[in-house]
Design a protein around this motif. Structure first.
Motif, short mmCIF file in Angstrom:
data_model
loop_
_atom_site.label_atom_id
_atom_site.label_comp_id
_atom_site.label_asym_id
_atom_site.label_seq_id
_atom_site.Cartn_x
_atom_site.Cartn_y
_atom_site.Cartn_z
N LYS A 118 0.94 -1.10 -0.02
CA LYS A 118 0.11 -0.01 0.13
C LYS A 118 0.78 1.21 -0.02
N LYS A 119 0.49 2.32 -0.67
CA LYS A 119 1.15 3.73 -0.58
C LYS A 119 0.79 4.61 0.26
N LEU A 120 1.59 5.28 0.72
CA LEU A 120 1.30 6.39 1.69
C LEU A 120 2.05 7.64 1.06
N TYR A 121 1.27 8.77 1.09
CA TYR A 121 1.49 10.10 0.66
C TYR A 121 1.60 10.94 1.80
N ILE A 122 2.63 11.51 2.31
CA ILE A 122 2.57 12.45 3.42
C ILE A 122 3.06 13.97 2.98
N LYS A 123 2.00 14.77 3.32
CA LYS A 123 2.76 16.26 2.99
C LYS A 123 2.80 17.06 4.70
N THR A 124 4.03 17.55 4.72
CA THR A 124 4.33 18.22 5.68
C THR A 124 4.45 19.54 5.82
N VAL A 148 8.74 17.52 10.56
CA VAL A 148 9.53 16.84 9.52
C VAL A 148 9.79 15.49 10.16
N TYR A 149 10.31 15.51 11.48
CA TYR A 149 10.87 14.52 11.95
C TYR A 149 9.74 13.34 12.53
N ASP A 150 8.64 14.11 12.79
CA ASP A 150 7.41 13.30 13.07
C ASP A 150 6.91 12.62 11.71
N SER A 151 6.93 13.42 10.67
CA SER A 151 6.41 12.78 9.31
C SER A 151 7.39 11.44 8.93
N GLU A 152 8.70 11.59 9.35
CA GLU A 152 9.43 10.36 9.03
C GLU A 152 9.17 9.13 9.88
N ARG A 153 9.11 9.73 11.31
CA ARG A 153 8.64 8.58 12.36
C ARG A 153 7.08 7.88 11.89
N MET A 154 6.16 8.64 11.55
CA MET A 154 4.98 7.91 10.95
C MET A 154 5.16 7.31 9.89
N ALA A 155 5.81 7.75 8.85
CA ALA A 155 6.13 6.79 7.70
C ALA A 155 6.60 5.62 8.25
N GLU A 156 7.69 5.43 9.11
CA GLU A 156 8.36 4.30 9.69
C GLU A 156 7.27 3.36 10.20
N ALA A 157 6.40 4.02 11.12
CA ALA A 157 5.31 3.42 11.71
C ALA A 157 4.40 2.56 10.87
N MET A 158 4.22 3.38 9.70
CA MET A 158 3.33 2.81 8.67
C MET A 158 3.92 1.74 8.01
N GLY A 159 5.38 1.84 7.60
CA GLY A 159 6.06 0.94 7.09
C GLY A 159 6.08 -0.52 7.72
N ALA A 160 5.78 -0.15 9.17
CA ALA A 160 5.74 -1.82 9.63
C ALA A 160 4.62 -2.41 9.40
N GLU A 161 3.61 -1.62 8.90
CA GLU A 161 2.26 -2.20 8.48
C GLU A 161 2.03 -2.49 6.99
N GLY A 162 3.42 -2.58 6.16
CA GLY A 162 3.10 -2.81 5.05
C GLY A 162 3.10 -1.44 4.07
N TYR A 163 3.21 -0.49 4.55
CA TYR A 163 3.01 0.78 3.56
C TYR A 163 4.51 1.24 3.13
N VAL A 164 4.34 1.73 1.95
CA VAL A 164 5.54 2.40 1.30
C VAL A 164 5.34 3.82 0.85
N THR A 165 6.20 4.71 1.01
CA THR A 165 5.72 6.00 0.72
C THR A 165 5.68 6.34 -0.90
N THR A 166 5.01 7.38 -1.06
CA THR A 166 5.16 7.82 -2.77
C THR A 166 5.02 9.10 -2.53
N ASP A 167 5.66 9.89 -3.83
CA ASP A 167 5.34 11.22 -3.55
C ASP A 167 4.45 11.74 -4.58
N LYS A 168 3.42 10.67 -5.01
CA LYS A 168 2.37 11.15 -5.84
C LYS A 168 1.09 10.91 -5.01
N ALA A 169 0.23 11.87 -4.62
CA ALA A 169 -0.86 11.75 -3.80
C ALA A 169 -1.92 10.75 -4.84
N GLU A 170 -1.85 10.97 -6.18
CA GLU A 170 -2.74 10.15 -6.95
C GLU A 170 -2.69 8.53 -6.79
#
Ligand code: SAH
Ligand code: SF4
Ligand code: F3S
Length: 392
Positions: free
Chosen positions: A17-23, A30-52
């Motif tokens: 699954k893909k996660l788009y974060i805008k900070t 900025v730090y919190d966004s990284e930690r949230m992305a990592e927490a969601m990474g453990a759930e199987g999410y990877v980050t994307t730079d495209k909201a679509e």
């Protein structure tokens, strides 16, 4: 926009699954966004730079000024067509607007699926699962547990040379204009051992420069192996870590600039010759109304002591113009202070009345006058900045 590398345990057979974060807002976000992305990474999410292409969009928001706050609602409006096209898309609001407005965000913007404040984002994965099950969770607690104890370890693969490390959160100072003590809560310092562990981990990944973060970073007083440590002692210990070549910290309050920290600027080659020390105004009358608990003169004396310890230090500050009751004379005092210091850079803002703060009760000054003052101040800062750069 944060894009840490994908989580290594995600099987290539199942599309992650893909996660788009805008900070928005400060470095702490900025730090919190990284930690949230990592927490969601453990759930199987990877980050994307495209909201679509995202399965989940997370907006990590800032409440500091009205304009910053309103950006959330215009961005949510822009996400509406995407949500109509992809009804399974989950939209989350995190950060300081989430903390300040909570469930009100769901009422105003029904397309939002979850709202999570800055102190409870370790619960984000569980909230995302609840959102997938059709619930609309809101969590703006200041929980008793330390969220950092409930976040996954930081991932081992990184190619970046510089990283942020939050060492302190919240603020007890209650400047009359500021929402931070309400959105981030009371001042809390993370324990020394956990910070050294995180910093060593970052250095082992190849990070060469760490910026220590806190809403009042120089008020740091963390539990150490032998009592409470201040920021200077923490910096000295971090400077011993192999591979770490540079240290910085931001943002500081003049009243927390103690002797030890000033001395550290003279002693530690790893500590970069730069200090962001917001003064806000050069008028004692306005400083008092702002509840800053220091005078312009005290600030100038402090700068002189810091420069004595580290003569080549570059200084920057934050300024607010047009605070309620600010006269031409008060503003001239601010320009005088700027002339006396000689800043290398500065962030300057037109006063913005924030709901719930004491200053918001006071009548505002003419908006056009405040605009003109801001331009004058910024022109002076630009002049000083150019002079510093030319001298380099
Ligand atoms: N903890 C930091 C500041 C965090 S907010 C400190 O005390 O220095 C960053 C900056 O935003 C502040 O320094 C201030 O200049 C500005 N700011 C905060 N509240 C504001 C408001 N209501 N209107 C305009 N600027 C504001
Ligand atoms: Fe806000 Fe003042 Fe605290 Fe800075 S010190 S975060 S300006 S209340
Ligand atoms: Fe904004 Fe919150 Fe930082 S209000 S400046 S994101 S602490």
């Amino acid at each position: 926009l944060i894009m840490p590398s994908g989580h290594p345990e995600v099987s290539p057979m199942t599309a992650p699954k893909k996660l788009y974060i805008k900070t928005y807002g400060c470095q702490m976000n900025v730090y919190d966004s990284e930690r949230m992305a990592e927490a969601m990474g453990a759930e199987g999410y990877v980050t994307t730079d495209k909201a679509e292409e995202a399965d989940m969009v997370l907006l990590n928001t800032c409440h500091i000024r009205e304009k910053a706050s309103e950006k959330l609602y215009s961005d949510l409006g822009r996400l509406r067509p995407l949500k109509i096209e992809k009804p399974d898309l989950k939209i989350g609001v995190a950060g300081c607007v989430a903390q300040a407005e909570g469930a009100e965000i769901l009422r105003r913007m029904p397309l939002v699926d979850l709202v999570v404040g800055p102190q409870s984002y370790h619960r984000l994965p569980a909230m995302a699962r609840a959102a997938e099950a059709g619930e609309k969770p809101v969590d703006t607690d200041f929980p008793a547990e330390d969220k950092f104890d409930h976040l996954p370890d930081r991932p081992s693969a990184s190619t970046r040379p510089a990283a942020f490390l939050t060492v302190q959160e919240g603020c007890d100072k209650f400047c009359a204009f500021c929402v931070v003590p309400y959105t981030r809560g009371a001042e809390v310092s993370r324990p020394v051992a956990r910070l050294l562990e995180e910093a060593r981990g970052l250095a082992a990944q190849g990070v060469r420069e760490i910026t220590l973060l806190g809403q009042n970073v120089n008020a740091y007083h963390g539990e150490g192996p032998d009592g409470t440590w201040g920021l200077a002692r923490l910096l000295r210990e971090l400077a011993k870590i192999d591979g770490l070549a540079r240290l910085r910290y931001t943002t500081s309050h003049p009243n927390d600039m103690d002797d030890d920290l000033i001395a550290a600027h003279g002693e530690l080659p790893e500590l970069m010759p730069y200090l962001h020390l917001p003064v806000q105004s050069g008028s004692d009358r306005i400083l008092k109304a702002m509840n800053r608990k220091h005078t312009a003169e005290a600030y100038l004396r402090l700068i002189a002591r810091i420069r004595a310890a580290r003569p080549d230090i570059l200084l920057s500050s934050d300024f607010i113009v047009g605070f309620p009751g600010e006269t031409d004379r008060d503003f001239e005092d601010t320009l005088d202070l700027i002339r006396a210091v000689g800043f290398g850079a500065a962030y300057s803002f037109k006063y913005s009345a924030r709901p719930g703060t004491p200053a918001a009760e006071k009548p505002e000054i003419d908006s056009a006058v405040a605009d003109a003052r801001l331009q004058t101040l910024q022109a002076l800062i630009t002049e000083q900045q150019r002079a510093v750069q030319t001298a380099m």
